[in-house]
Design a protein around this motif. Structure first.
Motif, short mmCIF file in Angstrom:
data_model
loop_
_atom_site.label_atom_id
_atom_site.label_comp_id
_atom_site.label_asym_id
_atom_site.label_seq_id
_atom_site.Cartn_x
_atom_site.Cartn_y
_atom_site.Cartn_z
N HIS A 53 43.10 47.27 42.10
CA HIS A 53 43.12 46.13 41.16
C HIS A 53 44.09 45.09 41.70
O HIS A 53 45.25 45.39 42.03
CB HIS A 53 43.54 46.58 39.77
CG HIS A 53 43.69 45.43 38.82
ND1 HIS A 53 42.60 44.80 38.25
CD2 HIS A 53 44.78 44.77 38.39
CE1 HIS A 53 43.03 43.81 37.49
NE2 HIS A 53 44.35 43.77 37.55
N ALA A 54 43.62 43.84 41.80
CA ALA A 54 44.45 42.77 42.35
C ALA A 54 44.46 41.56 41.44
O ALA A 54 43.45 41.23 40.81
CB ALA A 54 43.93 42.37 43.73
N GLU A 55 45.62 40.92 41.40
CA GLU A 55 45.79 39.65 40.70
C GLU A 55 46.24 38.62 41.72
O GLU A 55 47.11 38.89 42.54
CB GLU A 55 46.83 39.78 39.58
CG GLU A 55 46.42 40.75 38.50
CD GLU A 55 47.50 40.92 37.44
OE1 GLU A 55 48.56 40.27 37.52
OE2 GLU A 55 47.27 41.73 36.53
N TYR A 56 45.66 37.44 41.62
CA TYR A 56 45.90 36.38 42.60
C TYR A 56 46.10 35.08 41.84
O TYR A 56 45.22 34.66 41.09
CB TYR A 56 44.70 36.31 43.53
CG TYR A 56 44.59 35.15 44.48
CD1 TYR A 56 45.68 34.68 45.21
CD2 TYR A 56 43.37 34.53 44.69
CE1 TYR A 56 45.55 33.63 46.11
CE2 TYR A 56 43.22 33.48 45.59
CZ TYR A 56 44.32 33.03 46.29
OH TYR A 56 44.19 32.00 47.18
N GLY A 66 44.07 28.57 40.81
CA GLY A 66 43.96 29.19 39.50
C GLY A 66 44.41 30.64 39.54
O GLY A 66 44.96 31.11 40.53
N LYS A 67 44.13 31.34 38.44
CA LYS A 67 44.47 32.76 38.32
C LYS A 67 43.18 33.57 38.39
O LYS A 67 42.21 33.26 37.70
CB LYS A 67 45.20 33.04 37.01
CG LYS A 67 46.56 32.39 36.95
CD LYS A 67 47.27 32.76 35.65
CE LYS A 67 48.66 32.13 35.63
NZ LYS A 67 49.40 32.53 34.43
N PHE A 68 43.22 34.63 39.20
CA PHE A 68 42.02 35.42 39.47
C PHE A 68 42.34 36.91 39.50
O PHE A 68 43.49 37.30 39.71
CB PHE A 68 41.43 35.03 40.84
CG PHE A 68 41.13 33.57 40.98
CD1 PHE A 68 39.88 33.07 40.65
CD2 PHE A 68 42.11 32.69 41.44
CE1 PHE A 68 39.61 31.71 40.77
CE2 PHE A 68 41.84 31.34 41.57
CZ PHE A 68 40.59 30.85 41.24
N GLN A 149 37.75 34.33 37.99
CA GLN A 149 38.77 33.49 37.36
C GLN A 149 39.11 34.04 35.98
O GLN A 149 38.24 34.47 35.24
CB GLN A 149 38.30 32.05 37.26
CG GLN A 149 39.42 31.11 36.90
CD GLN A 149 39.21 29.73 37.48
OE1 GLN A 149 38.10 29.34 37.83
NE2 GLN A 149 40.28 28.98 37.58
N GLN A 150 40.37 34.00 35.65
CA GLN A 150 40.84 34.48 34.35
C GLN A 150 40.75 33.38 33.33
O GLN A 150 40.86 32.25 33.57
CB GLN A 150 42.29 34.97 34.43
CG GLN A 150 42.42 36.23 35.25
CD GLN A 150 43.86 36.73 35.26
OE1 GLN A 150 44.80 35.95 35.42
NE2 GLN A 150 44.02 38.01 35.08
#
Length: 150
Positions: A53-56, A66-68, A149-150
């Motif tokens: 699980h990754a957050e970017y 943006g946040k992904f 995208q979040q």
């Protein structure tokens, strides 16, 4: 002849099983944050859990902004962990710096399942080549994943 190859392979595998845990087997989370430079250096934060699980968060000079989130494939996680093992992370200094200006800083950290962590601040960046390979791999994830995208 096949027996010789089989015995050689078994001996090789047995020799690798020393009972000592590899750094990669103990990794819980990997993070990389980059800071701006005088120019177009990518500015982002990426956090990668051992399960993929990754957050970017892409801030400036990235393919997207943006946040992904994404799930990184096991093969890629294995490659990342091998690169971290090769870098001998735990033996590296906590900071690298140089006497120049307007360069980015890479803030790299690894949190381990046993509660320990390793933080490296790398201005320039000028850490050893094996550490540079870890950075390059993480940078490549920005474009090789299907980010949602979040």
């Amino acid at each position: 002849m096949k027996t010789i190859h089989l015995l050689s392979a078994v001996a090789l595998l047995a020799g690798c099983a020393t009972g000592k845990m590899k750094t990669a087997d103990n990794i819980q989370k990997v993070s990389l944050s980059t800071t701006p430079c005088f120019g177009t250096c990518p500015v982002f934060d990426m956090k990668i859990e051992a399960n993929g699980h990754a957050e970017y968060e892409a801030k400036r000079f990235n393919p997207v902004t943006g946040k992904f989130t994404a799930v990184i494939r096991k093969e890629q996680m294995d490659s990342l962990f091998v690169l971290i093992d090769k870098a001998k992370l735990l033996s590296l200094p906590d900071e690298y710096t140089q006497q120049v200006t307007d360069m980015p800083t890479y803030r790299f950290s690894v949190q381990f399942k046993d509660g320990k962590s390793k933080w490296i601040s790398d201005y320039g960046p000028m850490g050893p080549e094996a550490l540079q390979h870890v950075y390059k791999f993480i940078f490549s994830l920005r474009e090789s994943q299907t980010w949602k995208q979040q």
